[in-house]
Design a protein around this motif. Structure first.
Motif, short mmCIF file in Angstrom:
data_model
loop_
_atom_site.label_atom_id
_atom_site.label_comp_id
_atom_site.label_asym_id
_atom_site.label_seq_id
_atom_site.Cartn_x
_atom_site.Cartn_y
_atom_site.Cartn_z
N THR A 14 4.03 -4.12 -1.66
CA THR A 14 2.69 -3.54 -1.74
C THR A 14 1.80 -4.24 -2.78
O THR A 14 0.73 -3.75 -3.10
N ARG B 161 -0.27 0.25 0.36
CA ARG B 161 -0.02 -0.23 1.73
C ARG B 161 0.77 -1.54 1.71
O ARG B 161 0.86 -2.21 0.67
N GLN B 162 1.31 -1.92 2.86
CA GLN B 162 1.98 -3.20 2.97
C GLN B 162 0.95 -4.32 2.76
O GLN B 162 -0.09 -4.35 3.43
#
Ligand code: GLU
Length: 204
Positions: A66, A11-12
């Motif tokens: 990420t 994920r970011q």
């Protein structure tokens, strides 16, 4: 001693880091920052003041990626300022730190004598220089480099280190300062307090 959050996954990272730091706001802090890696290098965004200031700065200078580290600082060495906010980056190495490096004066003198140029007044930056020197001496494994640099550091600390040249992992070290690792599914977290990552995982 203030807040640490780190993330490695798919994920970011930035929203998770800032979200985690927000959970630690109750501890008080004077500045905040993140270092997030993408496309070969990490971007450090940091500033004095509230997390809202950091979020403003991040809308102008986004930090996609990420893997990353985030910090809220409670100044012990060096006044609250943008330059003294963490993360501190030297070469490919980004560092966040809670605590105090007791032998900072001796280390600063030693590093200055060896030609180091400092960009902050903090004790923390010295650790980034120490790791950078070990890496540049040919030690490419980040864990080994951090361990080697740590041998020179005395104090109570929690450090998290990220290397632009090995963006697959974060390396952490602690002595008498709290730190927890949170295990996720294809992602992992690190934080100075479980509160920062409880919304993301219960496997601590
Ligand atoms: N000693 C470090 C500094 O002054 C870390 C302070 C903290 O724990 O937030 O930057």
């Amino acid at each position: 001693m203030c807040g640490i959050v780190g993330y490695v996954g798919a994920r970011q990272a930035t929203p998770l880091l800032v979200g985690g730091l927000r959970k630690l706001e109750y501890r008080g802090y004077d500045s905040a920052g993140v270092s997030v890696w993408s496309n070969g290098a990490s971007r450090v965004v940091r500033c004095r003041g509230k997390l809202a200031n950091l979020e403003d700065k991040l809308t102008k200078e986004p930090a996609p990626g990420t893997i990353g580290i985030g910090h809220t600082r409670w100044a012990t060495h060096g006044r609250p300022s943008d330059e003294n906010a963490h993360p501190h980056k030297v070469g490919s190495i980004s560092v966040i730190h809670n605590g105090i490096i007791e032998n900072h004066l001796a280390l600063r003198q030693e590093l200055a004598a060896a030609g180091a140029k400092f960009s902050s007044e903090t004790d923390t930056e010295l650790f980034a220089h120490l790791i950078d020197r070990v890496v540049r001496s040919g030690v490419k494994d980040l864990t080994t480099a951090v361990r080697t640099a740590l041998a020179k550091v005395h104090g109570a600390y929690a450090f998290v280190v990220m290397d632009d040249d090995d963006p697959t992992k974060l390396v952490a070290a602690k002595n008498a300062s709290p730190m927890v690792i949170g295990l996720g599914d294809g992602e992992n977290f690190i934080a100075s307090d479980v509160t920062a990552i409880l919304a993301e995982t219960r496997k601590i």
